[in-house]
Design a protein around this motif. Structure first.
Motif, PDB file in Angstrom:
ATOM      1  N   PRO A 105       0.088  14.682 -33.546  1.00 36.47           N
ATOM      2  CA  PRO A 105       1.427  14.320 -34.038  1.00 36.47           C
ATOM      3  C   PRO A 105       1.777  12.841 -33.862  1.00 36.47           C
ATOM      4  O   PRO A 105       2.397  12.243 -34.748  1.00 36.47           O
ATOM      5  CB  PRO A 105       2.366  15.208 -33.231  1.00 36.47           C
ATOM      6  N   ALA A 106       1.395  12.238 -32.748  1.00 32.12           N
ATOM      7  CA  ALA A 106       1.719  10.820 -32.528  1.00 32.12           C
ATOM      8  C   ALA A 106       0.925   9.923 -33.481  1.00 32.12           C
ATOM      9  O   ALA A 106       1.449   8.933 -34.000  1.00 32.12           O
ATOM     10  CB  ALA A 106       1.439  10.432 -31.078  1.00 32.12           C
ATOM     11  N   VAL A 107      -0.335  10.276 -33.730  1.00 32.84           N
ATOM     12  CA  VAL A 107      -1.161   9.514 -34.685  1.00 32.84           C
ATOM     13  C   VAL A 107      -0.579   9.674 -36.086  1.00 32.84           C
ATOM     14  O   VAL A 107      -0.427   8.697 -36.823  1.00 32.84           O
ATOM     15  CB  VAL A 107      -2.638   9.978 -34.625  1.00 32.84           C
ATOM     16  N   GLN A 108      -0.220  10.913 -36.444  1.00 33.51           N
ATOM     17  CA  GLN A 108       0.377  11.168 -37.762  1.00 33.51           C
ATOM     18  C   GLN A 108       1.673  10.368 -37.948  1.00 33.51           C
ATOM     19  O   GLN A 108       1.910   9.810 -39.014  1.00 33.51           O
ATOM     20  CB  GLN A 108       0.675  12.674 -37.921  1.00 33.51           C
ATOM     21  N   ALA A 109       2.488  10.309 -36.914  1.00 33.51           N
ATOM     22  CA  ALA A 109       3.758   9.576 -36.993  1.00 33.51           C
ATOM     23  C   ALA A 109       3.499   8.090 -37.195  1.00 33.51           C
ATOM     24  O   ALA A 109       4.189   7.434 -37.993  1.00 33.51           O
ATOM     25  CB  ALA A 109       4.593   9.814 -35.736  1.00 33.51           C
TER      26      ALA A 109
ATOM     27  N   ALA B  87       2.366   7.570 -40.825  1.00 36.93           N
ATOM     28  CA  ALA B  87       3.474   7.743 -41.779  1.00 36.93           C
ATOM     29  C   ALA B  87       4.382   6.516 -41.816  1.00 36.93           C
ATOM     30  O   ALA B  87       4.859   6.117 -42.878  1.00 36.93           O
ATOM     31  CB  ALA B  87       4.272   9.000 -41.425  1.00 36.93           C
ATOM     32  N   LYS B  88       4.610   5.922 -40.655  1.00 35.55           N
ATOM     33  CA  LYS B  88       5.518   4.775 -40.567  1.00 35.55           C
ATOM     34  C   LYS B  88       4.875   3.464 -41.019  1.00 35.55           C
ATOM     35  O   LYS B  88       5.536   2.617 -41.615  1.00 35.55           O
ATOM     36  CB  LYS B  88       5.995   4.637 -39.119  1.00 35.55           C
ATOM     37  N   ASN B  89       3.569   3.280 -40.736  1.00 32.68           N
ATOM     38  CA  ASN B  89       2.961   1.957 -40.855  1.00 32.68           C
ATOM     39  C   ASN B  89       1.872   1.771 -41.895  1.00 32.68           C
ATOM     40  O   ASN B  89       1.529   0.638 -42.206  1.00 32.68           O
ATOM     41  CB  ASN B  89       2.355   1.565 -39.499  1.00 32.68           C
TER      42      ASN B  89
ATOM     43  N   PRO C  80      -6.950  10.817 -29.515  1.00 31.67           N
ATOM     44  CA  PRO C  80      -5.680  10.320 -30.065  1.00 31.67           C
ATOM     45  C   PRO C  80      -5.099   9.126 -29.310  1.00 31.67           C
ATOM     46  O   PRO C  80      -4.673   8.148 -29.932  1.00 31.67           O
ATOM     47  CB  PRO C  80      -4.762  11.540 -29.980  1.00 31.67           C
ATOM     48  N   GLU C  81      -5.106   9.161 -27.964  1.00 27.86           N
ATOM     49  CA  GLU C  81      -4.494   8.047 -27.225  1.00 27.86           C
ATOM     50  C   GLU C  81      -5.285   6.747 -27.432  1.00 27.86           C
ATOM     51  O   GLU C  81      -4.702   5.668 -27.524  1.00 27.86           O
ATOM     52  CB  GLU C  81      -4.344   8.384 -25.740  1.00 27.86           C
ATOM     53  N   GLY C  82      -6.604   6.843 -27.521  1.00 26.83           N
ATOM     54  CA  GLY C  82      -7.413   5.654 -27.786  1.00 26.83           C
ATOM     55  C   GLY C  82      -7.182   5.119 -29.193  1.00 26.83           C
ATOM     56  O   GLY C  82      -7.105   3.904 -29.401  1.00 26.83           O
TER      57      GLY C  82
END
Length: 112
Positions: free
Chosen positions: A47-51, A54-56, A102-104
């Motif tokens: 979800p954080a990667v997807q967000a 989507a924004k950038n 994902p965090e990396g």
């Protein structure tokens, strides 16, 4: 491809990114690449990667091994997976090779 991602249309992704003032996130993959499948299963759905995407960015998947061989020399692809960020004019901002959790990946996307 993850939902919302363009596939193989490098030229279209550049045009769309320029029009929307976004970056181009390119996931260079090959069908036989195990680490590419790991990105698809573990990193891109996060979800954080997807967000962030989507924004950038305008996200696109390109198979330079079988479908878009013409882009391998243009994008200087030497291994799979290769993830590249381009600006709207097609200039490389940064790249990362191999599988990343994902965090990396978020650290890479944010320039950390």
């Amino acid at each position: 491809a993850p939902s919302g991602w363009m596939v193989q249309d490098y030229e279209g992704a550049l045009k769309k990114a320029k029009a929307e003032g976004k970056l181009v996130l390119i996931d260079i993959y090959a069908d036989w690449c195990a680490q590419c499948k790991e990105l698809d299963e573990k990193t891109w759905p996060d979800p954080a990667v997807q967000a962030w995407i989507a924004k950038n960015a305008i996200a696109i998947r390109i198979d330079t091994d079988a479908r878009r061989k013409d882009l391998a020399p243009v994008l200087k692809i030497q291994s799979y997976p290769t993830v590249i960020l381009l600006d709207g004019d097609g200039r490389e901002v940064r790249r990362i090779l191999g599988f990343h959790k994902p965090e990396g990946m978020l650290g890479f996307l944010n320039g950390n």
